[in-house]
Design an enzyme around this catalytic site. Structure first.
Site, mmCIF file in Angstrom:
data_model
loop_
_atom_site.group_PDB
_atom_site.id
_atom_site.type_symbol
_atom_site.label_atom_id
_atom_site.label_comp_id
_atom_site.label_asym_id
_atom_site.label_seq_id
_atom_site.Cartn_x
_atom_site.Cartn_y
_atom_site.Cartn_z
ATOM 1 N N PRO A 192 -12.456 -8.025 -14.698
ATOM 2 C CA PRO A 192 -13.439 -7.515 -13.735
ATOM 3 C C PRO A 192 -13.325 -8.150 -12.349
ATOM 4 C CG PRO A 192 -14.486 -8.049 -15.826
ATOM 5 C CD PRO A 192 -13.092 -8.581 -15.905
ATOM 6 N N PHE A 234 0.815 -1.222 0.000
ATOM 7 C CA PHE A 234 0.000 0.000 0.000
ATOM 8 C C PHE A 234 0.846 1.269 0.000
ATOM 9 C CE2 PHE A 234 -2.093 -3.213 2.816
ATOM 10 C CZ PHE A 234 -2.959 -3.706 1.867
ATOM 11 N N ARG A 281 -10.863 0.762 -19.939
ATOM 12 C CA ARG A 281 -11.141 -0.635 -20.238
ATOM 13 C C ARG A 281 -10.740 -1.503 -19.044
ATOM 14 N NH1 ARG A 281 -8.110 -4.223 -24.946
ATOM 15 N NH2 ARG A 281 -9.564 -5.978 -24.988
ATOM 16 N N THR A 310 -10.417 -9.312 -10.638
ATOM 17 C CA THR A 310 -9.347 -8.696 -9.854
ATOM 18 C C THR A 310 -9.608 -7.204 -9.676
ATOM 19 O OG1 THR A 310 -8.005 -8.417 -11.855
ATOM 20 C CG2 THR A 310 -7.625 -10.396 -10.546
ATOM 21 N N ILE A 312 1.722 -6.799 -5.780
ATOM 22 C CA ILE A 312 1.521 -6.542 -4.350
ATOM 23 C C ILE A 312 0.134 -6.992 -3.899
ATOM 24 C CG2 ILE A 312 3.210 -4.685 -4.264
ATOM 25 C CD1 ILE A 312 0.946 -2.664 -4.438
ATOM 26 N N GLU A 336 -5.944 2.747 -6.727
ATOM 27 C CA GLU A 336 -6.155 3.900 -5.847
ATOM 28 C C GLU A 336 -7.581 4.432 -5.858
ATOM 29 O OE1 GLU A 336 -1.744 4.488 -5.160
ATOM 30 O OE2 GLU A 336 -2.856 3.803 -6.902
#
Length: 743
Positions: A637, A246, A633, A639, A471, A710
């Site tokens: 969907p 993060f 685009r 992940t 990550i 984010e």
């Protein structure tokens, strides 16, 4: 077998999932070799001062303790000549562990004990006696306000606020409707599940293989090479799996330096793992105090926007974030003034934390917009439509794409916003006050330079590689999808390699730019392989592709097929056999298109939140969140949705729970563990609904994808805070909104 032509845009499960759920995925602190030793860090107990005496004799007397490194005996390295800067460092002079006797923050590493076992090293560290001469410290941001300054432009990627436009102060004073308020956000810490660790394997010839908790292995690689003045072939850094970061892993943290120093000095393999408490001794989301003043016409049309932010930095680096700039581009307004300053404190330098800057600045702006809506008697959603920005006024540029209106419409419909009762405290279920809130989110859609390598073997398998990281975002999976679709291969025929400094150059994984950057390089290198194999296929004896051009064929099912007649085809393996090659190897560099500079590129969101507040006790539950995302685009969907859900959960924590508390007298973070640093648990998380709005963008990158790591958190805390006001009629401008502030 997955149909190759449908790989992108499909909810493919993580290709690395089986390794993770079976425990076969190994993290930085899990690589073992014969003779491995263990280092434990001793942290300072004062915030500012100097070490007068450090006595390690009791620790060294224990059998199995190999060495105790302090500022008095640490080996000299190139790092101490002050020339080194890492990839993500802000302006200033990076902190150097064991550099000298001076203490510059509480928790500073002052010694490293190396022993044959971890338990022994930790026990030995407890026996070290330290005498300090303390100096007066300052860790209170409000008290240091008078020492605040504007950060230097262009340092650490910082973008200073644009110059004022129009006459914002004059317009505010004459505005019929005014909102003038201060909002504050606390220090937060990242707290990934995997604590920071470095395992340094020392070979007989002096070369080092390092497993590091990092979001960019090549950053650690450059760091170690320069700090210890090592040749490039003497160091290799690997990080195949990262248990969350993060932003905490963007910069090499001090355990890496200490582990490498010890391994080189002792000529032994060394592992240094930080404790959970020590995870609070480097970097954090900075505390902010933000002043927002909005002036509007009676119908809610913005006449003036003023946003001023004060944040913190350390005394040795000038850390800064883009906090206020969003307020000049999110809404249409001709009179805008933005200002951002930082004040130095006796703490470690803050570091980026998910959606740095935006999650703070947008929170304050979106709460102020909600206050304006109530003062003007305008629905909060209608107010956002009324002040919708079709163009970025900060830079006077068009958006490359912007489907924010569609986010508002689709999110509102899914949430049921039309059923909202406007007056605060007007919706309830028994003793539960119900509130609905809305906020806008925005995050940059960036692309960095990245490289990739692809090797297509005669057996029809493809290996693609880049030094990027995963990550937990799904990088392994999405890159595999891009490569498989580009060459028309089944998913299980493709392997993507990452997290190794010897692989093609990649930026650190952060900023939501990995798919845009590395994905572009993967697509380009696979297209180069396509071209070469197609050239082979045209030369196959009696080839049906002999007279075809590349744009007249399609790659699917391991074959190159004529679009006009897919039954006429040449297999990839046949083309390679005919050419007499065992493999086709290519490398490519993905570069941002200069055309991007003509546009403002961003992902947008509309966040709708429902809260229920116990009228007697002030306990808040976030019962529903609907987040509508315009992120270009969407390549996967499944992940992608996970990324947004994770951001929303974090936003719930930001709004209601997360806060690292400082004892100002000690200058020390007090709730430095997972028992007292509160984050949302299962009981805090209820209905979360994610909508991906169709958005086509030909500017952001060849894939048309915008980053989603984010954007999921931006606006969430504001939507919840606004919902709490709607439920209770009480406006709390200080995060987190705990029950004591509501009662």
């Amino acid at each position: 077998m997955t149909t190759p032509s449908s790989l992108l845009g499909q909810p493919i499960s993580r290709v690395d999932g089986p390794l993770k759920v079976t425990g076969r995925a190994k993290y930085a602190g899990e690589f073992n070799v014969p003779g491995l030793t263990y280092g434990h860090v001793l942290s300072s107990t004062i915030a500012r001062g100097r070490i007068q005496k450090i006595d390690a004799s009791a620790a060294l007397a224990l059998p199995g303790v190999l060495h105790v490194f302090t500022h008095e005996n640490r080996p000299s390295t190139a790092w101490f000549d002050r020339n080194y800067k890492d990839e993500d460092a802000p302006a200033g002079s990076p902190f150097r562990p064991l550099d000298g006797a001076d203490i510059v923050y509480s928790g500073q590493p002052i010694a490293l004990v190396v022993a044959e076992t971890f338990e022994l090293a930790r026990h030995a560290a407890s026996l070290i006696r330290v005498e300090y001469k303390t100096k007066e410290h300052e860790t209170d941001l409000a008290a240091q306000r008078h020492k605040a300054h504007s950060p230097a432009p262009g340092k650490g990627g910082y973008e200073p606020p644009p110059k004022p436009r129009g006459h914002p102060d004059k317009a505010f004073k004459s505005a019929p409707i005014q909102v003038d308020a201060e909002y504050s956000t606390p220090v937060e810490h990242h707290n990934p599940m995997e604590t920071h660790a470095s395992t340094v394997i020392h070979e007989d010839d002096g070369t080092l293989t390092i497993y590091d908790k990092i979001q960019g292995v090549q950053n650690s690689y450059d760091y170690v090479s320069r700090v210890f003045k090592l040749d490039k072939d003497q160091v290799r850094v690997r990080s195949p799996f990262v248990g969350g970061a993060f932003g905490s892993g963007l910069r090499p943290q001090y355990q890496l330096f200490l582990a490498v120093m010890a391994a080189r000095e002792l000529k032994r393999s060394v592992r240094v793992t930080l404790t959970r408490q020590q995870m609070f001794t480097f970097g954090h989301r900075p505390e902010t105090r933000q002043h927002v003043a909005l002036g509007a016409a009676p119908d809610g049309t913005l006449l003036s926007v003023i946003h001023e932010a004060l944040s913190e930095t350390s005394r040795f680096e000038d850390y800064c974030e883009v906090v206020v700039n969003w307020s000049g581009l999110l809404y249409q307004c001709e009179n805008v003034r933005l200002d951002y300053k930082v004040a130095p404190l006796d703490q470690y330098t803050p570091i980026d934390m998910r959606a740095p800057g935006a999650v703070l600045g947008v929170y304050a702006l979106e709460c102020a917009m909600d206050e304006l809506a109530y003062k003007a008697g305008v629905d909060p959603l209608e107010l956002r439509f009324k002040n919708y920005a079709e163009r970025d006024q900060n830079q006077d540029k068009p958006f490359s794409s912007k489907e924010l209106k569609a986010c508002y419409y689709q999110g509102a419909e899914r949430f049921g916003w039309a059923r909202r009762s406007a007056a605060p405290r007007s919706m309830r279920e028994g003793k539960q006050l119900i509130g609905w809130g809305v906020a806008t989110g925005i995050w940059e859609a960036m692309q960095q330079q990245a490289a990739a390598k692809a090797v297509l073997s005669i057996d029809g398998t493809l290996t693609v590689s880049s030094a990027t990281a995963d990550i937990g975002t799904g990088t392994y999976t999405v890159m595999t999808q891009i490569a498989a679709e580009t060459l028309g291969l089944p998913l299980d025929a493709v392997t993507f390699k990452l997290g190794d400094s010897s692989l093609p150059k990649s930026p650190i994984e952060g900023g939501s730019w990995t798919v845009s950057s590395v994905g572009t390089a993967v697509k380009e290198v696979c297209e180069k392989v396509r071209e070469q194999v197609f050239a082979f296929a045209r030369k196959v004896h009696h080839s049906p592709l002999a007279k075809a051009e590349l744009d007249e064929v399609t790659f699917s099912g391991g074959h190159i097929r004529l679009k006009s007649d897919p039954s006429r085809a040449v297999s990839l393996t046949e083309a390679m056999r005919h050419a007499g090659v065992l493999h086709v190897e290519e490398q490519a560099m993905g570069l941002p298109n200069p055309k991007q500079l003509q546009y403002t590129r961003a992902a947008h969101s509309a966040v709708f939140a429902e809260v229920k507040v116990d009228e007697d006790l002030g306990v808040v539950k976030v019962t529903r969140v609907v987040s509508a995302i315009a992120g270009g685009r969407v390549l996967n969907p499944k992940t992608a949705r996970s990324q947004i859900i994770g951001g929303i959960v974090w936003g719930i924590g930001m709004a209601l729970e997360e806060e690292t508390l400082l004892d100002q007298k000690l200058g020390r973070f007090m709730n430095h563990d997972l028992a007292e640093y509160h984050v949302p648990v299962n009981a805090d998380v209820h209905d979360i609904d994610v909508i991906f709005v169709d958005e086509e963008d030909t500017i952001v990158n060849p894939l048309g994808a915008k980053g989603l790591g984010e954007i999921g958190i931006v606006g969430v805390a504001a939507a919840i805070a606004n919902a709490i006001f709607h439920a209770t009629g009480k406006r709390v401008r200080e995060l987190p909104i705990t029950l004591d502030k509501l009662l």
